[in-house]
Scaffold this active site. Structure first.
Site, short mmCIF file in Angstrom:
data_model
loop_
_atom_site.label_atom_id
_atom_site.label_comp_id
_atom_site.label_asym_id
_atom_site.label_seq_id
_atom_site.Cartn_x
_atom_site.Cartn_y
_atom_site.Cartn_z
N LYS A 194 0.76 -1.24 0.15
CA LYS A 194 0.41 0.33 0.34
C LYS A 194 0.72 1.11 0.46
CE LYS A 194 -3.20 2.35 3.67
NZ LYS A 194 -3.57 2.59 4.58
N VAL A 224 -13.16 -15.22 29.51
CA VAL A 224 -13.13 -14.84 30.50
C VAL A 224 -14.88 -14.74 31.93
CG1 VAL A 224 -12.62 -12.44 31.73
CG2 VAL A 224 -10.90 -13.56 30.12
N GLU A 249 -7.81 6.78 8.21
CA GLU A 249 -6.86 7.48 7.83
C GLU A 249 -5.96 5.70 8.51
OE1 GLU A 249 -4.77 8.99 6.06
OE2 GLU A 249 -6.07 10.59 5.36
N ILE A 305 -4.40 0.44 14.07
CA ILE A 305 -3.58 -0.41 13.27
C ILE A 305 -1.81 -0.14 14.83
CG2 ILE A 305 -1.67 -2.31 12.87
CD1 ILE A 305 -4.29 -3.17 10.95
N PHE A 316 0.58 12.20 12.89
CA PHE A 316 0.24 12.47 11.34
C PHE A 316 1.00 13.85 11.36
CE2 PHE A 316 -3.94 11.24 12.24
CZ PHE A 316 -4.11 10.22 11.04
P1 FAD Z 1 -11.00 -7.55 18.32
O1 FAD Z 1 -10.50 -7.93 16.62
O2 FAD Z 1 -12.62 -7.49 18.43
O3 FAD Z 1 -10.63 -8.76 19.69
C1 FAD Z 1 -11.36 -8.87 20.77
C2 FAD Z 1 -10.67 -10.23 21.37
O4 FAD Z 1 -11.48 -10.18 22.99
C3 FAD Z 1 -11.24 -11.50 20.03
O5 FAD Z 1 -10.30 -12.31 20.28
C4 FAD Z 1 -12.09 -11.75 21.87
O6 FAD Z 1 -12.50 -13.28 21.33
C5 FAD Z 1 -11.69 -11.55 23.04
N1 FAD Z 1 -12.92 -11.30 24.13
C6 FAD Z 1 -13.61 -11.04 23.88
N2 FAD Z 1 -14.62 -11.00 25.34
C7 FAD Z 1 -13.97 -12.18 25.55
C8 FAD Z 1 -14.04 -12.68 26.75
N3 FAD Z 1 -14.78 -12.79 27.79
N4 FAD Z 1 -12.95 -14.13 26.82
C9 FAD Z 1 -11.85 -14.11 26.17
N5 FAD Z 1 -11.16 -13.47 25.49
C10 FAD Z 1 -12.67 -12.30 25.23
N6 FAD Z 1 -7.26 0.02 11.31
C11 FAD Z 1 -6.47 0.05 10.92
O7 FAD Z 1 -5.49 0.04 11.25
N7 FAD Z 1 -6.97 -0.04 9.46
C12 FAD Z 1 -7.84 -0.28 9.04
O8 FAD Z 1 -7.82 -0.24 7.59
C13 FAD Z 1 -9.41 -0.59 9.94
N8 FAD Z 1 -10.24 -0.64 9.54
C14 FAD Z 1 -11.54 -0.95 9.94
C15 FAD Z 1 -12.66 -0.61 9.72
C16 FAD Z 1 -14.01 -1.20 10.51
C17 FAD Z 1 -14.86 -0.82 9.67
C18 FAD Z 1 -13.51 -1.57 11.91
C19 FAD Z 1 -14.98 -1.24 12.95
C20 FAD Z 1 -12.10 -1.02 12.05
C21 FAD Z 1 -11.32 -0.60 11.90
N9 FAD Z 1 -9.82 -0.87 11.88
C22 FAD Z 1 -8.55 -0.12 11.13
C23 FAD Z 1 -9.79 -1.01 13.22
C24 FAD Z 1 -9.25 -3.04 13.65
O9 FAD Z 1 -9.68 -3.34 13.48
C25 FAD Z 1 -9.10 -2.88 14.78
O10 FAD Z 1 -8.08 -1.96 15.98
C26 FAD Z 1 -8.11 -3.83 15.08
O11 FAD Z 1 -8.91 -5.05 14.57
C27 FAD Z 1 -7.86 -4.34 17.17
O12 FAD Z 1 -8.83 -5.25 17.57
P2 FAD Z 1 -9.00 -5.62 18.56
O13 FAD Z 1 -7.81 -6.95 18.50
O14 FAD Z 1 -8.93 -4.49 19.70
O15 FAD Z 1 -10.32 -5.73 19.09
#
Ligand code: FAD
Length: 519
Positions: A83, A194, A354, A358, A452
């Site tokens: 990208k 959890v 933007e 991540i 930025f």
């Molecule tokens: P999640 O992926 O939701 O993971 C949460 C984890 O917690 C899972 O493993 C789940 O099993 C666990 N969990 C939850 N409850 C429990 C429990 N009770 N016990 C044990 N485990 C539990 N970011 C970018 O940098 N670039 C992008 O292009 C981008 N596009 C996006 C588009 C959209 C529409 C959205 C909504 C977000 C986007 N993001 C983007 C943000 C990005 O997707 C997230 O910041 C990133 O995926 C991190 O997610 P996470 O790991 O915090 O949460």
């Protein structure tokens, strides 16, 4: 070891945030060694990860190299591609007579603005007449127009002719990180839900009860449980400050689109296209596109939004499944409270215009690993520093995203509402007021952790047709000869490299066949 020392780190959540944080911490602590800090990651087998988040920043190259994942492995195993920035289509104005407006926010500009700032010369029309700002300062827009790659097979892993980041499949990325962190970095993986979080009389977290692995105790906890925010919110009750008054979008609808055939070329940039009540993303992976519509449900109903996205995708879109995601935009009042830090969606979320989330996960995990309070008495000082720094970074991220909307001349009600002054942070208004008659300088970006950089602002401001009048101070930009020489260099480099770079598809085919030379 004494009670004052932190030995056990427990991460709750196994999405991009959980696994990246686990990998960065375990690598830094060298968790395979006896006596080193142990990292345990608990992940629910029942609650899926968010499954989106496919665009990164160039920092990901450094992160992968640091944690020891080869670029060849990463590209092939995550169906990833290269990208080079974002192409913004119809953000300035709606299409006129079927003609789109477009500009680039690129990762590369040819010259360091600290050394010579071409932007005021372009703004004063002293160079680049008839050319866009991006064309004047960078070759990367032309490279992207032609669907070319930022690197050739002769470049080693993580090195390129031009700066680049990645598009990736979020699910496959979590899988690769799981494999790497558990096999090579010493992270302990527990698959369990959890169910309860235990705290001490002082309010610190002491352990979590799980359904199939019993009690897991720890000294330090990382909340990567996504929007559930099990530790930072449900246990420690840290308030979430909404920014919904500033960033008006509140839903995202995502659809994965297969390619016509497996040799279809792959776009070099994320394409972000403005629509009536929001914008669509379009990301090219090696095996499919990831698309989605980010919109405000106060300005369009879900059915119309879905039609907009399916119309954008075109032929065959009716057969594809969609996934609707509700977005609560904002960030925590504190990210680090007691012996717990929140990273990822549990900490903050703003719309992905933007692709900053991540990047901020990488930044958070790096900061925690560098400042890690191995002795507990260091905790509150480190927490304060972390909270100040991450608060600043999220605030600047919100400002930068809002700027895209505020500068738009589109006339639909969503876009007009976005220009209402009471929706615009004062910090952004103050900068824009000054930049109307003063060039951007590094003094405006004097915090080393500014997410930025000045170049990013320049690409967006000038791409959006920001009205800047520097004429009263024209004498300060007298070095026109040098500015012209720099601009000629951009043209010369363009001619040279356009013929040398493979297409984005060709480079991936070559990497599949030969692999990249390691650094
Ligand atoms: P999640 O992926 O939701 O993971 C949460 C984890 O917690 C899972 O493993 C789940 O099993 C666990 N969990 C939850 N409850 C429990 C429990 N009770 N016990 C044990 N485990 C539990 N970011 C970018 O940098 N670039 C992008 O292009 C981008 N596009 C996006 C588009 C959209 C529409 C959205 C909504 C977000 C986007 N993001 C983007 C943000 C990005 O997707 C997230 O910041 C990133 O995926 C991190 O997610 P996470 O790991 O915090 O949460």
């Amino acid at each position: 070891m004494t009670d004052n020392v932190i030995n056990q780190v427990v991460i709750v959540g196994g999405g991009t945030a959980g696994w990246l944080t686990a990998s960065i911490l375990a690598k830094k602590f060298d968790s395979r060694q006896p006596g080193a800090i142990q990292v345990t990651l608990i992940e629910s087998p029942d609650i899926p990860t968010i499954g989106v988040g496919e665009g990164t920043w160039p920092t990901m190259r450094k992160t992968l190299a640091k944690i020891g994942i080869s670029e060849t492995d990463f590209l092939l195993k995550c169906n990833a591609s290269l990208k080079q920035g974002t192409k913004f289509v119809n953000w300035k104005s709606a299409p006129e007579n079927g003609v789109d407006h477009a500009y680039y926010h690129l990762f590369t500009s040819m010259f360091d603005p600290e050394e010579f700032n071409l932007a005021p010369y372009w703004s004063l029309d002293l160079i680049g007449q008839g050319k866009t700002y991006a064309e004047t300062v960078s070759v990367q827009g032309l490279v992207s127009d032609d669907g070319l790659s930022p690197k050739t097979i002769l470049n080693k892993e993580f090195e390129g002719v031009l700066n680049y980041a990645y598009h990736l499949d979020a699910g496959l990325f979590a899988q690769l990180l799981t494999e790497h962190a558990t096999k090579n970095l010493g992270v302990k993986h527990i698959s369990a839900n959890v169910e309860q979080v235990l705290t001490s009389a002082q309010g610190d977290i002491t352990g979590v009860h799980t359904d199939r692995a019993g009690l897991i105790e720890g000294d330090f906890f990382v909340d990567c449980s996504g929007f559930k925010a099990l530790l930072i919110d449900k246990t420690l009750n840290v308030p979430f400050n909404s920014v919904a008054d500033t960033l008006l979008t509140d839903h995202a609808l995502a659809i994965q689109v297969p390619y016509q055939d497996e040799q279809t070329n792959i776009a070099s940039c994320t394409v972000s296209t403005a629509h009536e009540a929001g914008w669509t993303w379009d990301i090219g992976l090696s095996n499919r596109r990831g698309t989605g519509y980010v919109y405000s449900s106060a300005h369009v109903d879900h059915e119309t939004a879905e039609k907009t996205l399916r119309n954008y995708i075109g032929t065959g879109a009716e057969q594809l499944d969609s996934k609707l995601i509700k977005m609560n935009v904002g960030y925590r009042e504190k990210f680090w409270e007691k012996n717990c830090v929140a990273i990822g969606l549990s900490a903050a979320f703003v719309e992905p215009l933007e692709a900053s989330a991540i990047f901020l996960i990488e930044a958070s995990a790096n900061m925690v690993s560098e400042l890690f309070p191995r002795q507990k008495h260091l905790m509150s000082g480190v927490a304060q520093k972390f909270n100040d720094s991450m608060g600043f970074r999220w605030q600047k991220t919100v400002d930068f995203i809002k700027m895209h909307y505020f500068l738009s001349e589109r006339q639909e009600s969503f876009w007009r509402d976005n220009k209402e002054l009471n929706t615009v942070p004062d910090s952004l208004l103050a900068l824009l007021d000054r930049w109307r008659c003063q060039a951007l300088t590094s003094y405006d970006f004097d915090n080393v952790f500014e997410p930025f950089p000045m170049e990013s602002y320049q690409y967006v401001l000038h791409g959006m047709g920001f009205k800047q009048d520097l004429s009263v101070n024209k004498q300060a930009y007298a070095n026109v000869m040098q500015a012209k020489q720099y601009q000629q260099q951009v043209q010369m480099v363009s001619q040279k490299i356009l013929g040398q770079l493979p297409s984005n598809r060709e480079i991936l085919n070559k990497i599949k066949e030969f692999g990249l030379q390691s650094i």
